[in-house]
Motif scaffolding. Structure first.
Motif, PDB file in Angstrom:
ATOM      1  N   ILE A 159       0.869  -1.185   0.000  1.00 36.35           N
ATOM      2  CA  ILE A 159       0.000   0.000   0.000  1.00 36.35           C
ATOM      3  C   ILE A 159       0.900   1.227   0.000  1.00 36.35           C
ATOM      4  CG2 ILE A 159      -1.664   1.301   1.396  1.00 36.35           C
ATOM      5  CD1 ILE A 159      -2.488  -1.557   2.529  1.00 36.35           C
ATOM      6  N   VAL A 160       0.615   2.160  -0.893  1.00 34.43           N
ATOM      7  CA  VAL A 160       1.435   3.370  -0.965  1.00 34.43           C
ATOM      8  C   VAL A 160       0.527   4.596  -0.815  1.00 34.43           C
ATOM      9  CG1 VAL A 160       3.194   4.616  -2.245  1.00 34.43           C
ATOM     10  CG2 VAL A 160       2.946   2.150  -2.579  1.00 34.43           C
ATOM     11  N   LEU A 161       0.948   5.484   0.062  1.00 37.00           N
ATOM     12  CA  LEU A 161       0.190   6.707   0.326  1.00 37.00           C
ATOM     13  C   LEU A 161       0.972   7.913  -0.195  1.00 37.00           C
ATOM     14  CD1 LEU A 161      -0.676   5.998   4.083  1.00 37.00           C
ATOM     15  CD2 LEU A 161      -1.970   5.309   2.054  1.00 37.00           C
ATOM     16  N   ALA A 162       0.246   8.925  -0.615  1.00 35.37           N
ATOM     17  CA  ALA A 162       0.902  10.181  -0.993  1.00 35.37           C
ATOM     18  C   ALA A 162      -0.031  11.341  -0.658  1.00 35.37           C
ATOM     19  CB  ALA A 162       1.236  10.192  -2.485  1.00 35.37           C
ATOM     20  N   ASP A 163       0.562  12.405  -0.140  1.00 35.66           N
ATOM     21  CA  ASP A 163      -0.209  13.602   0.235  1.00 35.66           C
ATOM     22  C   ASP A 163      -0.189  14.564  -0.928  1.00 35.66           C
ATOM     23  OD1 ASP A 163      -0.827  12.859   2.966  1.00 35.66           O
ATOM     24  OD2 ASP A 163       1.328  13.069   3.335  1.00 35.66           O
ATOM     25  N   VAL A 164      -1.276  14.622  -1.651  1.00 37.87           N
ATOM     26  CA  VAL A 164      -1.323  15.380  -2.906  1.00 37.87           C
ATOM     27  C   VAL A 164      -1.946  16.752  -2.640  1.00 37.87           C
ATOM     28  CG1 VAL A 164      -2.140  15.360  -5.283  1.00 37.87           C
ATOM     29  CG2 VAL A 164      -1.631  13.191  -4.132  1.00 37.87           C
ATOM     30  N   PRO A 165      -1.215  17.825  -2.987  1.00 36.95           N
ATOM     31  CA  PRO A 165      -1.693  19.164  -2.620  1.00 36.95           C
ATOM     32  C   PRO A 165      -2.707  19.745  -3.607  1.00 36.95           C
ATOM     33  CG  PRO A 165       0.476  19.335  -3.596  1.00 36.95           C
ATOM     34  CD  PRO A 165       0.138  17.872  -3.581  1.00 36.95           C
ATOM     35  N   CYS A 166      -3.812  19.067  -3.796  1.00 38.71           N
ATOM     36  CA  CYS A 166      -4.888  19.635  -4.621  1.00 38.71           C
ATOM     37  C   CYS A 166      -6.195  18.896  -4.345  1.00 38.71           C
ATOM     38  CB  CYS A 166      -4.546  19.575  -6.113  1.00 38.71           C
ATOM     39  SG  CYS A 166      -4.536  17.920  -6.787  1.00 38.71           S
ATOM     40  N   ASN A 167      -7.257  19.438  -4.912  1.00 38.76           N
ATOM     41  CA  ASN A 167      -8.593  18.869  -4.729  1.00 38.76           C
ATOM     42  C   ASN A 167      -8.703  17.481  -5.361  1.00 38.76           C
ATOM     43  OD1 ASN A 167     -11.593  18.746  -6.135  1.00 38.76           O
ATOM     44  ND2 ASN A 167     -11.621  19.549  -4.058  1.00 38.76           N
ATOM     45  N   TRP A 168      -9.524  16.620  -4.776  1.00 40.23           N
ATOM     46  CA  TRP A 168      -9.636  15.224  -5.208  1.00 40.23           C
ATOM     47  C   TRP A 168     -10.220  15.069  -6.610  1.00 40.23           C
ATOM     48  CZ3 TRP A 168     -14.109  12.316  -6.346  1.00 40.23           C
ATOM     49  CH2 TRP A 168     -15.302  13.056  -6.278  1.00 40.23           C
ATOM     50  N   PHE A 169     -11.095  16.011  -7.020  1.00 43.93           N
ATOM     51  CA  PHE A 169     -11.850  15.745  -8.259  1.00 43.93           C
ATOM     52  C   PHE A 169     -10.945  15.789  -9.488  1.00 43.93           C
ATOM     53  CE2 PHE A 169     -15.009  16.089 -11.602  1.00 43.93           C
ATOM     54  CZ  PHE A 169     -15.914  15.105 -11.216  1.00 43.93           C
ATOM     55  N   GLN A 170      -9.953  16.674  -9.488  1.00 49.51           N
ATOM     56  CA  GLN A 170      -9.053  16.698 -10.649  1.00 49.51           C
ATOM     57  C   GLN A 170      -8.208  15.427 -10.696  1.00 49.51           C
ATOM     58  OE1 GLN A 170      -8.312  20.362  -8.951  1.00 49.51           O
ATOM     59  NE2 GLN A 170      -6.094  20.277  -9.012  1.00 49.51           N
ATOM     60  N   CYS A 171      -7.943  14.811  -9.542  1.00 49.84           N
ATOM     61  CA  CYS A 171      -7.248  13.516  -9.537  1.00 49.84           C
ATOM     62  C   CYS A 171      -8.166  12.450 -10.148  1.00 49.84           C
ATOM     63  CB  CYS A 171      -6.875  13.101  -8.127  1.00 49.84           C
ATOM     64  SG  CYS A 171      -6.071  14.374  -7.141  1.00 49.84           S
ATOM     65  N   GLN A 172      -9.430  12.483  -9.780  1.00 47.06           N
ATOM     66  CA  GLN A 172     -10.342  11.451 -10.273  1.00 47.06           C
ATOM     67  C   GLN A 172     -10.666  11.648 -11.755  1.00 47.06           C
ATOM     68  OE1 GLN A 172     -10.886   8.687  -9.434  1.00 47.06           O
ATOM     69  NE2 GLN A 172     -12.916   7.910  -9.908  1.00 47.06           N
ATOM     70  N   GLU A 173     -10.667  12.870 -12.224  1.00 45.16           N
ATOM     71  CA  GLU A 173     -10.888  13.080 -13.664  1.00 45.16           C
ATOM     72  C   GLU A 173      -9.820  12.348 -14.486  1.00 45.16           C
ATOM     73  OE1 GLU A 173     -13.219  17.347 -13.976  1.00 45.16           O
ATOM     74  OE2 GLU A 173     -11.036  17.387 -13.796  1.00 45.16           O
ATOM     75  N   ASN A 174      -8.647  12.237 -13.911  1.00 48.70           N
ATOM     76  CA  ASN A 174      -7.547  11.526 -14.568  1.00 48.70           C
ATOM     77  C   ASN A 174      -7.882  10.039 -14.786  1.00 48.70           C
ATOM     78  OD1 ASN A 174      -4.357  10.344 -13.582  1.00 48.70           O
ATOM     79  ND2 ASN A 174      -4.745  11.363 -15.521  1.00 48.70           N
ATOM     80  N   SER A 175      -8.856   9.510 -14.045  1.00 45.56           N
ATOM     81  CA  SER A 175      -9.245   8.091 -14.198  1.00 45.56           C
ATOM     82  C   SER A 175     -10.074   7.858 -15.455  1.00 45.56           C
ATOM     83  CB  SER A 175     -10.045   7.618 -12.981  1.00 45.56           C
ATOM     84  OG  SER A 175      -9.416   7.955 -11.791  1.00 45.56           O
ATOM     85  N   CYS A 176     -10.481   8.921 -16.124  1.00 45.72           N
ATOM     86  CA  CYS A 176     -11.239   8.774 -17.375  1.00 45.72           C
ATOM     87  C   CYS A 176     -10.554   9.568 -18.481  1.00 45.72           C
ATOM     88  CB  CYS A 176     -12.682   9.241 -17.190  1.00 45.72           C
ATOM     89  SG  CYS A 176     -13.792   7.889 -16.774  1.00 45.72           S
ATOM     90  N   ASP A 177      -9.231   9.526 -18.491  1.00 48.15           N
ATOM     91  CA  ASP A 177      -8.449  10.377 -19.385  1.00 48.15           C
ATOM     92  C   ASP A 177      -7.344   9.560 -20.060  1.00 48.15           C
ATOM     93  OD1 ASP A 177      -6.981  12.349 -20.626  1.00 48.15           O
ATOM     94  OD2 ASP A 177      -6.494  13.448 -18.795  1.00 48.15           O
ATOM     95  N   PRO A 178      -7.707   8.614 -20.938  1.00 50.62           N
ATOM     96  CA  PRO A 178      -6.687   7.725 -21.495  1.00 50.62           C
ATOM     97  C   PRO A 178      -5.596   8.431 -22.300  1.00 50.62           C
ATOM     98  CG  PRO A 178      -8.845   7.318 -22.502  1.00 50.62           C
ATOM     99  CD  PRO A 178      -9.065   8.251 -21.357  1.00 50.62           C
ATOM    100  N   VAL A 179      -5.928   9.539 -22.946  1.00 50.99           N
ATOM    101  CA  VAL A 179      -4.941  10.176 -23.837  1.00 50.99           C
ATOM    102  C   VAL A 179      -3.698  10.642 -23.063  1.00 50.99           C
ATOM    103  CG1 VAL A 179      -4.551  12.142 -25.390  1.00 50.99           C
ATOM    104  CG2 VAL A 179      -6.649  10.783 -25.582  1.00 50.99           C
ATOM    105  N   HIS A 180      -3.868  10.889 -21.773  1.00 49.05           N
ATOM    106  CA  HIS A 180      -2.700  11.365 -21.019  1.00 49.05           C
ATOM    107  C   HIS A 180      -1.601  10.304 -20.961  1.00 49.05           C
ATOM    108  CE1 HIS A 180      -3.603   9.024 -17.366  1.00 49.05           C
ATOM    109  NE2 HIS A 180      -2.444   9.414 -16.912  1.00 49.05           N
ATOM    110  N   PHE A 181      -1.963   9.007 -21.089  1.00 46.66           N
ATOM    111  CA  PHE A 181      -0.923   7.965 -21.069  1.00 46.66           C
ATOM    112  C   PHE A 181       0.106   8.205 -22.177  1.00 46.66           C
ATOM    113  CE2 PHE A 181      -4.010   5.743 -18.530  1.00 46.66           C
ATOM    114  CZ  PHE A 181      -3.247   4.964 -17.686  1.00 46.66           C
TER     115      PHE A 181
END
Ligand code: FES
Ligand SMILES: [Fe+2]
Length: 418
Positions: A159-181
């Motif tokens: 299990i890996v944790l990271a403290d990300v300094p921004c709002n959660w929703f922009q992180c979750q938008e990345n879960s539906c963003d295949p082109v970024h790969f």
């Protein structure tokens, strides 16, 4: 593009906010059980609430208000006992339901001290696959979804944790963003390794679907066809803040409006011939995000993602975007969240909440690499697999894997360190 008011609806997570209430209807992973081995008490801020997570000597997990119900001292400086956590200021003892069990001075001087009104706010915690999940919503709590990978045997998990300094929703938008790969991980990754070209296979076609537990994205890149599993199976964004990629999960757990705890769970099945492998303890570690110059570390996959997420600002200003056809997954996700917020306001249960204990027991998700994890492959097959070969060489997802975790992994896999 979103108005400021609509953006607030998506991003505010405190108690009483529409999205805060939606997120509170789901169990949220908040860390690893093994984190509490060295110190059984951990201060934790979740959904804008300051809390303390602990495991008492009786093995019970508690998640209660960080401030003592007496005069609000910080319970993360208390200690655990057989049954609960004790405040170091005047010794009040609270259990995992928040009930105040002891008030030492009152208990001494008064024959029948009343503890009415002295309980602490408390939330239930459950352990599953080494993760600790908390539920901050109204009772009755829904079932904790036991995703099929949590039931897999013969694997090394971490299990890996990271403290990300921004709002959660922009992180979750990345879960539906295949082109970024193609750009972030392939072309930029190539340049970070000294390359000088944009040669990664281009995305040619995208498709997004909704299913019971979230969304599936599918893609065809140059060199692939619609027979490829990237198109026939796809990858999964889980309601409301999870991402699942076949051998690992990521959750973007809101700390508050401007901070996110990234919680990731990884599985690698040991090579054929190494079974049975029983992992006694799932290690948990925290990935550092910045280098000595205060710049983000860019060498690992999720560290790269974090550069994108945090780079959008503490709360991305969605009134200034230009969404194009590469972003149809983002548009779909936002639209569905708004619909869910409206449905909740009308008294409906949000999508993805599971009420049937049977249904929650072993939930299969679309998975492009299932057999590799359930049946296993030989060490020789690892060596022939383009991604798994590298997976044995180094942990590619997060910077900073501790040497003792690497040693345990090498030992489990039966490979030589080098
Ligand atoms: S403030 Fe905690 S016991 Fe007094
Ligand atoms: Fe990514």
């Amino acid at each position: 593009m979103l108005t400021a008011a609509r953006n607030e609806m998506l991003t505010r997570v405190g108690p009483g906010t529409p999205m805060g209430e939606l997120l509170r209807r789901h169990w949220q992973p908040v860390g690893g059980a093994s984190e509490l081995d060295a110190n059984p008490i951990k201060p934790l801020r979740l959904l804008g609430e300051d809390l303390v997570l602990y495991r008492d000597r009786g093995g019970r997990y508690g998640l209660i208000d960080r401030h003592c119900p007496h005069r609000r001292a910080d319970l993360s400086y208390g200690w655990v006992e057989e049954n609960g956590i004790r405040c170091s200021y005047h010794g009040w003892l609270m259990d995992e339901t928040g009930r105040c069990l002891e008030q030492p001075y009152e208990d001494t001087v008064s024959p029948k001290p009343s503890k009415v009104g002295c309980d602490a706010k408390a939330y239930p915690v459950k352990e599953c696959a080494g993760l600790l999940f908390a539920y901050l919503g109204p009772q009755p709590a829904p079932e904790l979804p036991v995703w099929e990978p949590f039931t897999w045997a013969n694997g090394f998990r971490e299990i890996v944790l990271a403290d990300v300094p921004c709002n959660w929703f922009q992180c979750q938008e990345n879960s539906c963003d295949p082109v970024h790969f193609e750009w972030m991980h392939d072309n930029w990754g190539h340049r970070l390794r000294g390359g000088d070209s944009n040669a990664a296979p281009k995305h040619l076609k995208l498709k997004f679907e909704e299913f019971e537990h979230g969304f599936i994205y599918k893609r065809v890149r140059e060199g692939q066809s619609e027979d490829d599993r990237y198109w026939t199976v796809g990858r999964v964004a889980l309601w409301p803040n999870g991402f699942y990629l076949g051998s690992h999960f990521e959750w973007r757990v809101p700390v508050d409006d401007e901070n996110t705890l990234s919680v990731a769970w990884f599985f690698v099945r040991v090579p054929k011939g190494r079974e049975p492998y029983v992992q006694e303890r799932v290690p948990t570690w925290v990935s550092p995000l910045k280098d000595a110059n205060g710049r983000f570390i860019t060498s690992h996959i999720i560290n790269q993602d974090i550069v994108a997420w945090a780079g959008q600002g503490r709360i991305a200003d969605r009134s200034k975007e230009n969404l194009r056809s590469s972003d149809i997954g983002i548009t779909m996700m936002r639209k569905r969240f708004f619909e869910e917020l409206e449905a909740m306001a009308a008294g409906k249960e949000p999508a993805g909440v599971i009420r049937s204990a049977n249904a929650a027991q072993c939930i299969e998700l679309p998975n492009m690499t299932r057999e590799i994890n359930t049946e296993g492959i030989t060490l020789a097959e690892f060596d022939e697999h383009p991604l798994l070969r590298l997976r044995l060489q180094r942990f590619p997802f997060h910077y900073g894997q501790p040497p003792e975790v690497r040693r345990a992994f090498v030992e489990a896999m039966g490979i030589a360190e080098g």
